[in-house]
Design an enzyme around this catalytic site. Structure first.
Site, PDB file in Angstrom:
ATOM      1  N   GLU A  90      22.521  60.651  23.149  1.00 40.04           N
ATOM      2  CA  GLU A  90      21.183  60.371  24.032  1.00 40.04           C
ATOM      3  C   GLU A  90      20.384  61.646  24.087  1.00 40.04           C
ATOM      4  O   GLU A  90      19.227  61.674  24.296  1.00 40.04           O
ATOM      5  CB  GLU A  90      21.730  60.121  25.610  1.00 40.04           C
ATOM      6  CG  GLU A  90      22.116  58.690  25.503  1.00 40.04           C
ATOM      7  CD  GLU A  90      21.208  57.740  25.219  1.00 40.04           C
ATOM      8  OE1 GLU A  90      20.132  57.807  25.651  1.00 40.04           O
ATOM      9  OE2 GLU A  90      21.628  56.515  24.674  1.00 40.04           O
ATOM     10  N   SER A 474      57.253  14.801  61.642  1.00 43.33           N
ATOM     11  CA  SER A 474      58.447  15.586  62.695  1.00 43.33           C
ATOM     12  C   SER A 474      58.319  16.984  62.732  1.00 43.33           C
ATOM     13  O   SER A 474      58.990  17.639  63.520  1.00 43.33           O
ATOM     14  CB  SER A 474      59.767  15.069  61.929  1.00 43.33           C
ATOM     15  OG  SER A 474      59.931  13.704  61.914  1.00 43.33           O
TER      16      SER A 474
END
Length: 817
Positions: A90, A474
């Site tokens: 770059e 239950s």
């Protein structure tokens, strides 16, 4: 004067005019743009969009949410070679220019003149920082001038290292990755410090065109770009010839990696995500929040495995249901056809440990199968086919297969899983249709230690812990029995386990409840009735207690009483509750009578590590008196080590409200321990814990199977059933499906937790009684047993049970047949 001299003067004059014109244009642009320039000082305090991250209590990553994957990193943590790769790609003059590279701008200008359009921007890294942080992506002269002026200002305000750090953390590198650390994780599944030179160069090539040079989508173009960068690094002296040659020979190893999580806890992560979205809106995904949960990573993994093993065990004993689909295999099985079929299997994808496979051929005792990745292997009789039974119905299976052809046909698309006992061997399997859930809490605080809302989140994201309202059966009885113990009943109260018939419009005219096994035991003690889970006794207890009184009583456990039925079916758990509701209620039994609230978020921190929220749970304190608000300071550290923090800003825990008296809590705990030692939860005796207590639950059908229980300060509920409310099978109960999951989980969860028994209250005494009548035993009675009583209702020499066998003081007629 010669023509050469004349032309030279003309050229010089024109050059001066061009330079003057350029200078005037540049000056005019500066005068026009400079007042509008944003403050570069803002870069010093810039806040990068960072995803929400969720961690376990011990620091393991559970989840990550955010459109942009980013992991900001300091410039000092970036390998020098990685920086060199970006400079080569770059801006190789980065350390010598002052924000603008004149040669680069001239090159861009010449391209504009020759092509008539902007080909490249001639941008330096500093100019890219200016663009990425302050400007749009449009290609105009105004934006370019603004970019140049900003770059110059940035160079004045920041060091080169600061500029590089901003750049390397901001740039978009494809696949939702922003910044180099995120890119390293996305493409290679590891941090940047572990990348080799070729991988660094590959990532450095992405900023120019993240889509075009994406190594996953376009590996060939990405390789060309990578090799060009390696060449640049060699020519600039960043690497030597040997490094260059080695890197050039590296294959393209990039692939799309998802977020690498340490622990599989998607149901927990989704709960936290929704909570954070409610708190902070969309900024929850971008502002870098970190959430520390109460979840223990080891227990979460244990819960995951226990639930998967549990549903597989149920699914296996109900038989193989057949292939998921059928494909036609071409007569000429060319490599191209193999690749195509393998691709289709890849598209189906694995779900958890279950992988799709295609049956290519079937022999008498084996079958050849194809998996994704063009892997061809064999299902061997001894490792995956022998003893396999076939599903006929939820109540019937076939005899074990004697040949492979009884199970498989060519073209079957099946599921296989790796053998747990024989490595590298595949076994015939199938995706379970049954589902399950598990949730575990710290009983004293409500901190969620583990939570699994289904056996696989990919298969179903529906969280059955928090969203599935199912009948507890239950599993709800202990709450009714607790109300009875607090209203005149004793563990020795005699109630008749006999058939009854009710004419009740609310229950559909005539109602004939029965016990699970269809048998009746006659008069029995209340303790026996609960640990044997006798339905008829529970109904009689509720009838004597009174429905309104019972509903008002169970409100203290945290249940939404507006949803409870106002009829006797309440005794059998006919209403709907979530596993989280149930486990919260059982926590009251586990902690000795205190109401706690479950929570999963321990604390929330912002991007700077500041705590912006900390849980403030109410803590059960058995050592504290009703008014002793300071006594909590003296609780053993072991009890509160996950709640109290060592820093100066730690919250002082609040006392939870006592909702059960010590004596009632002790009595119901004693009875629930008997469920384990001699009742429907006997399988849990394998844990060899004398403090283990709990209750099974099975609903009509049966369609729901439950077990909720506790030991050592940990309370856990497990549930199993079909989302479509299908029957589980007439031989299936809470003790056969849910309890084994609970045992597998609690075996690991209790390793470091000593037994914890409730202290016997001063007003509780142990008395020898006649087990058949509940009265005081005669001297020398051989079958006498000990039972706990409160001192005010313990049997004495003149004590006799009420003549009515259906409950103390009941005079209501009940039809017996």
């Amino acid at each position: 004067m010669s023509n050469t001299t004349r032309y030279l003067r003309i050229f010089i004059g024109l050059s001066i005019l061009v330079c003057c014109g350029a200078l005037m244009i540049f000056s005019a642009a500066f005068l026009y743009i400079s007042p509008k320039l944003p403050s570069v000082e803002a870069l010093k305090d810039t806040q990068l969009q960072t995803p929400l991250r969720i961690y376990s209590a011990d620091g393991k990553l559970l989840g990550e949410f955010g459109e942009k994957r980013r992991s900001p990193i300091s410039i000092h943590e970036v390998p020098a070679l990685f920086i060199d790769a970006f400079l080569a790609a770059e801006d190789d003059h980065f350390y010598t220019h002052h924000g603008v590279d004149i040669s680069g701008l001239l090159r861009a200008a010449s391209q504009l003149i020759t092509s008539g359009s902007i080909q490249s921007g001639g941008s330096t890294i500093t100019m890219q920082v200016a663009k990425n942080y302050f400007l749009s992506q449009e290609r105009t002269f105004t934006r370019k001038f603004t970019e140049i002026f900003l770059a110059i200002e940035i160079e004045r305000a920041l060091s080169k290292g600061d500029i590089l750090e901003l750049y390397l953390n901001k740039i978009f590198l494809g696949n939702h990755a922003y910044g180099i650390e995120a890119a390293a994780q996305v493409y290679y599944g590891k941090p940047i410090k572990e990348l080799n030179l070729a991988q660094m160069a590959m990532i450095a090539g992405l900023p120019k065109a993240p889509s075009a040079y994406n190594p996953v989508a376009n590996p060939s173009r990405a390789k060309v770009r990578r090799n060009w960068i390696l060449g640049r690094m060699l020519s600039l002296g960043y690497i030597d010839a040997d490094d260059y040659k080695t890197a050039m020979l590296e294959p393209i190893s990039a692939k799309a990696y998802g977020t690498k999580l340490d622990v599989d806890a998607p149901y927990v992560s989704e709960m936290v995500r929704l909570n954070m979205l409610k708190r902070y809106g969309r900024s929850a995904y971008e502002d870098g929040y970190t959430v520390i949960t109460t979840v223990n990573s080891n227990l979460q993994e244990t819960a995951n495995k226990a639930l998967v093993d549990g549903v597989i065990e149920y699914d296996t004993r109900h038989g193989y249901r057949g292939p998921e689909r059928q494909w036609t295999i071409p007569a000429e099985f060319t490599p191209e056809k193999r690749q195509s079929l393998s691709k289709k299997l890849e598209e189906i994808g694995n779900i958890g440990p279950w992988y799709p496979a295609l049956v290519l051929s079937v022999e008498e005792k084996s079958a050849s199968i194809l998996l994704a990745g063009e892997l061809q292997t064999t299902l061997e009789w001894e490792h995956g086919l022998a003893k396999t039974i076939r599903y006929i119905s939820e109540d019937r299976v076939s005899y074990a297969a004697e040949t492979a052809s009884e199970l498989l046909s060519v073209g079957d698309v099946i599921r296989v899983k790796m053998s747990d006992t024989t490595p590298r061997h595949w076994m015939l399997s199938q995706l379970p249709k049954v589902q399950g859930a598990l949730v575990s809490l710290e009983a004293d605080s409500g901190a969620i230690l583990s939570l699994v809302g289904g056996y696989n989140y990919q298969k179903s994201a529906f969280n059955r812990v928090t969203q599935a309202e199912r009948q507890p059966g239950s599993n709800f009885k202990p709450f009714i029995y607790t109300a009875a113990l607090d209203n005149g009943f004793t563990p020795a109260s005699i109630i008749n386990d006999a058939p009854i018939v009710f004419d009740d419009d609310a229950l559909g005219n005539t109602w004939r409840p029965s016990n699970d096994n269809g048998r009746f035991n006659g008069p029995m003690r209340l303790r026996q009735a609960l640990y044997q889970s006798r339905n008829l006794v529970s109904i009689r207890v509720l009838r004597e207690l009174g429905i309104r009184r019972a509903i008002n009583y169970v409100d203290r456990f945290g249940f939404d009483t507006s949803k409870l039925p106002h009829d006797l079916s309440l005794a059998l758990g006919s209403h709907s509750l979530t596993p989280l509701d149930v486990v919260t209620g059982y926590a009251v039994f586990a902690n000795g009578g205190f109401k706690i609230s479950p929570y999963v978020i321990d604390r929330i921190m912002d991007r700077d590590g500041n705590t912006v929220y900390r849980a403030d749970p109410e803590i059960a304190c058995r050592e504290c008196g009703e008014e002793d608000t300071d006594a909590i300071d003296n609780i053993e550290a072991e009890t509160l080590d996950d709640i109290i923090y060592a820093d100066d800003n730690a919250l002082k825990p609040r006392l939870a409200k006592r909702v059960l008296s010590e004596d009632v809590a002790f009595l119901i705990d004693s009875i629930l321990q008997d469920v384990i030692t001699r009742g429907t939860g006997r399988k849990a005796r394998v844990l060899e814990r004398s403090d283990a207590a709990g209750k099974t639950g099975t609903t009509n059908g049966p369609t729901d199977a439950w077990f909720s229980g506790y030991s050592g300060g940990i309370v856990t509920s497990t549930w199993a059933g079909f989302d479509q409310n299908l029957n589980l099978g007439r031989r299936e109960y809470g003790g056969s499906i849910a309890l084994p999951i609970w045992i597998d989980y609690m075996r690991e969860a209790l390793k470091d937790h000593p037994e914890r028994h409730l202290k016997q209250p001063d007003n509780i005494i142990s008395v020898r009684i006649d087990p058949d009548t509940g009265n005081l035993a005669h001297p020398g009675q051989s079958n006498a047993i000990f039972e706990y009583f409160r001192t005010d209702n313990a049997p004495s020499e003149n004590f006799n049970q009420p003549s009515n066998p259906y409950g103390p003081g009941s005079n209501d007629p009940i039809e017996i047949f």
